[in-house]
Design a protein around this motif. Structure first.
Motif, PDB file in Angstrom:
ATOM      1  N   ILE A 105       0.841  -1.196   0.000  1.00 29.79           N
ATOM      2  CA  ILE A 105       0.000   0.000   0.000  1.00 29.79           C
ATOM      3  C   ILE A 105       0.876   1.246   0.000  1.00 29.79           C
ATOM      4  O   ILE A 105       1.763   1.406   0.855  1.00 29.79           O
ATOM      5  CB  ILE A 105      -0.935   0.011   1.226  1.00 29.79           C
ATOM      6  CG1 ILE A 105      -1.821  -1.234   1.211  1.00 29.79           C
ATOM      7  CG2 ILE A 105      -1.784   1.277   1.252  1.00 29.79           C
ATOM      8  CD1 ILE A 105      -2.530  -1.500   2.501  1.00 29.79           C
ATOM      9  N   LEU A 106       0.624   2.123  -0.948  1.00 30.19           N
ATOM     10  CA  LEU A 106       1.333   3.399  -1.038  1.00 30.19           C
ATOM     11  C   LEU A 106       0.433   4.488  -0.473  1.00 30.19           C
ATOM     12  O   LEU A 106      -0.707   4.664  -0.922  1.00 30.19           O
ATOM     13  CB  LEU A 106       1.681   3.716  -2.488  1.00 30.19           C
ATOM     14  CG  LEU A 106       2.293   5.100  -2.752  1.00 30.19           C
ATOM     15  CD1 LEU A 106       3.657   5.220  -2.070  1.00 30.19           C
ATOM     16  CD2 LEU A 106       2.409   5.373  -4.243  1.00 30.19           C
ATOM     17  N   THR A 107       0.943   5.214   0.526  1.00 31.00           N
ATOM     18  CA  THR A 107       0.198   6.317   1.135  1.00 31.00           C
ATOM     19  C   THR A 107       0.847   7.632   0.750  1.00 31.00           C
ATOM     20  O   THR A 107       2.035   7.842   1.001  1.00 31.00           O
ATOM     21  CB  THR A 107       0.169   6.184   2.669  1.00 31.00           C
ATOM     22  OG1 THR A 107      -0.455   4.949   3.025  1.00 31.00           O
ATOM     23  CG2 THR A 107      -0.622   7.331   3.294  1.00 31.00           C
ATOM     24  N   GLU A 111       6.035  12.809   3.747  1.00 31.20           N
ATOM     25  CA  GLU A 111       6.653  11.968   2.739  1.00 31.20           C
ATOM     26  C   GLU A 111       5.774  10.757   2.458  1.00 31.20           C
ATOM     27  O   GLU A 111       5.019  10.310   3.319  1.00 31.20           O
ATOM     28  CB  GLU A 111       8.026  11.470   3.221  1.00 31.20           C
ATOM     29  CG  GLU A 111       9.130  12.500   3.230  1.00 31.20           C
ATOM     30  CD  GLU A 111      10.476  11.860   3.575  1.00 31.20           C
ATOM     31  OE1 GLU A 111      11.162  11.369   2.658  1.00 31.20           O
ATOM     32  OE2 GLU A 111      10.816  11.837   4.777  1.00 31.20           O
ATOM     33  N   ASP A 112       5.919  10.204   1.260  1.00 25.63           N
ATOM     34  CA  ASP A 112       5.183   8.993   0.923  1.00 25.63           C
ATOM     35  C   ASP A 112       5.583   7.851   1.854  1.00 25.63           C
ATOM     36  O   ASP A 112       6.725   7.784   2.316  1.00 25.63           O
ATOM     37  CB  ASP A 112       5.462   8.573  -0.521  1.00 25.63           C
ATOM     38  CG  ASP A 112       4.888   9.546  -1.540  1.00 25.63           C
ATOM     39  OD1 ASP A 112       4.194  10.496  -1.120  1.00 25.63           O
ATOM     40  OD2 ASP A 112       5.139   9.353  -2.740  1.00 25.63           O
ATOM     41  N   ARG A 113       4.640   6.960   2.110  1.00 25.93           N
ATOM     42  CA  ARG A 113       4.908   5.789   2.940  1.00 25.93           C
ATOM     43  C   ARG A 113       4.508   4.536   2.168  1.00 25.93           C
ATOM     44  O   ARG A 113       3.444   4.495   1.548  1.00 25.93           O
ATOM     45  CB  ARG A 113       4.116   5.846   4.242  1.00 25.93           C
ATOM     46  CG  ARG A 113       4.375   4.645   5.170  1.00 25.93           C
ATOM     47  CD  ARG A 113       3.528   4.745   6.426  1.00 25.93           C
ATOM     48  NE  ARG A 113       2.114   4.569   6.137  1.00 25.93           N
ATOM     49  CZ  ARG A 113       1.130   5.130   6.825  1.00 25.93           C
ATOM     50  NH1 ARG A 113       1.394   5.928   7.833  1.00 25.93           N
ATOM     51  NH2 ARG A 113      -0.143   4.912   6.497  1.00 25.93           N
ATOM     52  N   THR A 114       5.364   3.534   2.217  1.00 21.44           N
ATOM     53  CA  THR A 114       5.048   2.239   1.620  1.00 21.44           C
ATOM     54  C   THR A 114       4.863   1.222   2.730  1.00 21.44           C
ATOM     55  O   THR A 114       5.726   1.077   3.600  1.00 21.44           O
ATOM     56  CB  THR A 114       6.166   1.771   0.673  1.00 21.44           C
ATOM     57  OG1 THR A 114       6.329   2.732  -0.378  1.00 21.44           O
ATOM     58  CG2 THR A 114       5.818   0.426   0.056  1.00 21.44           C
ATOM     59  N   LYS A 146      -9.416  -0.333  -4.482  1.00 19.56           N
ATOM     60  CA  LYS A 146      -7.974  -0.166  -4.688  1.00 19.56           C
ATOM     61  C   LYS A 146      -7.483   1.173  -4.142  1.00 19.56           C
ATOM     62  O   LYS A 146      -6.387   1.271  -3.599  1.00 19.56           O
ATOM     63  CB  LYS A 146      -7.653  -0.272  -6.178  1.00 19.56           C
ATOM     64  CG  LYS A 146      -6.173  -0.143  -6.503  1.00 19.56           C
ATOM     65  CD  LYS A 146      -5.902  -0.345  -7.988  1.00 19.56           C
ATOM     66  CE  LYS A 146      -4.411  -0.221  -8.298  1.00 19.56           C
ATOM     67  NZ  LYS A 146      -4.115  -0.439  -9.733  1.00 19.56           N
ATOM     68  N   VAL A 147      -8.300   2.212  -4.290  1.00 19.71           N
ATOM     69  CA  VAL A 147      -7.890   3.564  -3.900  1.00 19.71           C
ATOM     70  C   VAL A 147      -8.824   4.092  -2.824  1.00 19.71           C
ATOM     71  O   VAL A 147     -10.052   4.036  -2.963  1.00 19.71           O
ATOM     72  CB  VAL A 147      -7.894   4.518  -5.115  1.00 19.71           C
ATOM     73  CG1 VAL A 147      -7.459   5.922  -4.697  1.00 19.71           C
ATOM     74  CG2 VAL A 147      -7.002   3.980  -6.230  1.00 19.71           C
ATOM     75  N   THR A 184      -3.265   3.626  -1.792  1.00 24.18           N
ATOM     76  CA  THR A 184      -3.451   2.895  -3.040  1.00 24.18           C
ATOM     77  C   THR A 184      -2.785   1.535  -2.965  1.00 24.18           C
ATOM     78  O   THR A 184      -1.609   1.444  -2.598  1.00 24.18           O
ATOM     79  CB  THR A 184      -2.867   3.679  -4.226  1.00 24.18           C
ATOM     80  OG1 THR A 184      -3.448   4.986  -4.280  1.00 24.18           O
ATOM     81  CG2 THR A 184      -3.121   2.954  -5.538  1.00 24.18           C
ATOM     82  N   ILE A 185      -3.532   0.484  -3.268  1.00 21.70           N
ATOM     83  CA  ILE A 185      -2.934  -0.844  -3.361  1.00 21.70           C
ATOM     84  C   ILE A 185      -2.088  -0.899  -4.632  1.00 21.70           C
ATOM     85  O   ILE A 185      -2.591  -0.616  -5.725  1.00 21.70           O
ATOM     86  CB  ILE A 185      -3.997  -1.949  -3.375  1.00 21.70           C
ATOM     87  CG1 ILE A 185      -4.823  -1.917  -2.075  1.00 21.70           C
ATOM     88  CG2 ILE A 185      -3.333  -3.318  -3.533  1.00 21.70           C
ATOM     89  CD1 ILE A 185      -5.940  -2.939  -2.056  1.00 21.70           C
TER      90      ILE A 185
END
Length: 243
Positions: A53-55, A61-64, A223-224, A240-241
């Protein structure tokens, strides 16, 4: 002529009856139809898979997040990375819980975290299995599904809205789930804090808009997910998956 008249009356009655509004669904009936859409073969109880999952958020900052959920084994693993910080959580049958944090900017130094972090590990398990297990998770013990279903215009679309309250031992928020009236696909949900018992505080909580689909284990997951505050529609983040 007599028989022709009777035939005409029967045809007119059948036509009028077919044009009547379909019977209003009850809350439990709507939930069953929604589950039939998202999990037609009843696979959720046997779910065992990984999700990435991408946040993204305007303020961070983006988180995975890499998640492993195995419901038959009652195990959960989470590895999340934001910048140079990596958090790892593992929960196995509520008894084996580990939590660790790494700062990649400091030679992969690992910090074993304390009691509160272990509680957070259990929280993260419950959080992810709840959100990604909806609407099936609404069958869990302690969930109180409203008998009444509201038909509501929201975000320029008509929805069937299902309310869910929770036994105090499970949770205290009031949740509303928005389903397409034709397909019963779940397209949004929102939650509020309680202003007083069973009365929502309109200035609290968030709503989440769902789009696209991710199919795994025979289950159709949103998904989103886009998160907003209820009080002012301020955008918070998107999950987002990743395929």
């Amino acid at each position: 002529m007599k028989y022709s008249y009777l035939i005409m009356v029967c045809i007119a009655f059948a036509k009028a009856n077919s044009q009547q509004t379909p019977p209003q669904l009850t809350g439990p009936q709507l939930l069953e139809k929604a589950i039939a859409y998202h999990d037609p073969k009843g696979n959720w109880s046997r779910f065992a898979d990984s999700l990435e999952i991408l946040t993204t958020s305007p303020d961070m900052e983006d988180r995975t997040s890499n998640i492993k959920i195995n419901l038959p084994a009652k195990s959960f693993e989470l590895v999340s990375k934001r910048g140079d910080i990596v958090n790892e959580y593992t929960v196995l049958k509520d008894s084996v819980v580990t939590a660790a944090k790494m700062d990649l900017s400091q030679m992969d130094t690992t910090f074993v975290m304390g009691k509160e972090d272990f509680k957070r590990a259990v929280f993260m398990r419950d959080y992810y299995t709840y959100l990604y297990g909806l609407p099936m998770k609404l069958k869990d013990k302690g969930t109180v599904i409203s008998y009444e279903v509201e038909r509501k215009m929201w975000k320029e679309k008509e929805y069937l809205v299902l309310r869910a309250d929770y036994d105090p031992s499970v949770g205290s928020d009031i949740w509303f789930f928005y389903f397409d009236p034709e397909t019963y696909r779940m397209e949004a949900y929102q939650f509020y804090k309680q202003k007083e018992p069973r009365v929502k505080d309109p200035k609290s909580g968030e709503y989440i808009l769902l789009s696209e689909e991710y199919k795994t284990n025979g289950i159709k997951m949103p998904k989103v997910r886009k998160w907003y505050y209820n009080k002012n529609d301020k955008y918070l983040a998107t999950d987002t998956i990743v395929d």
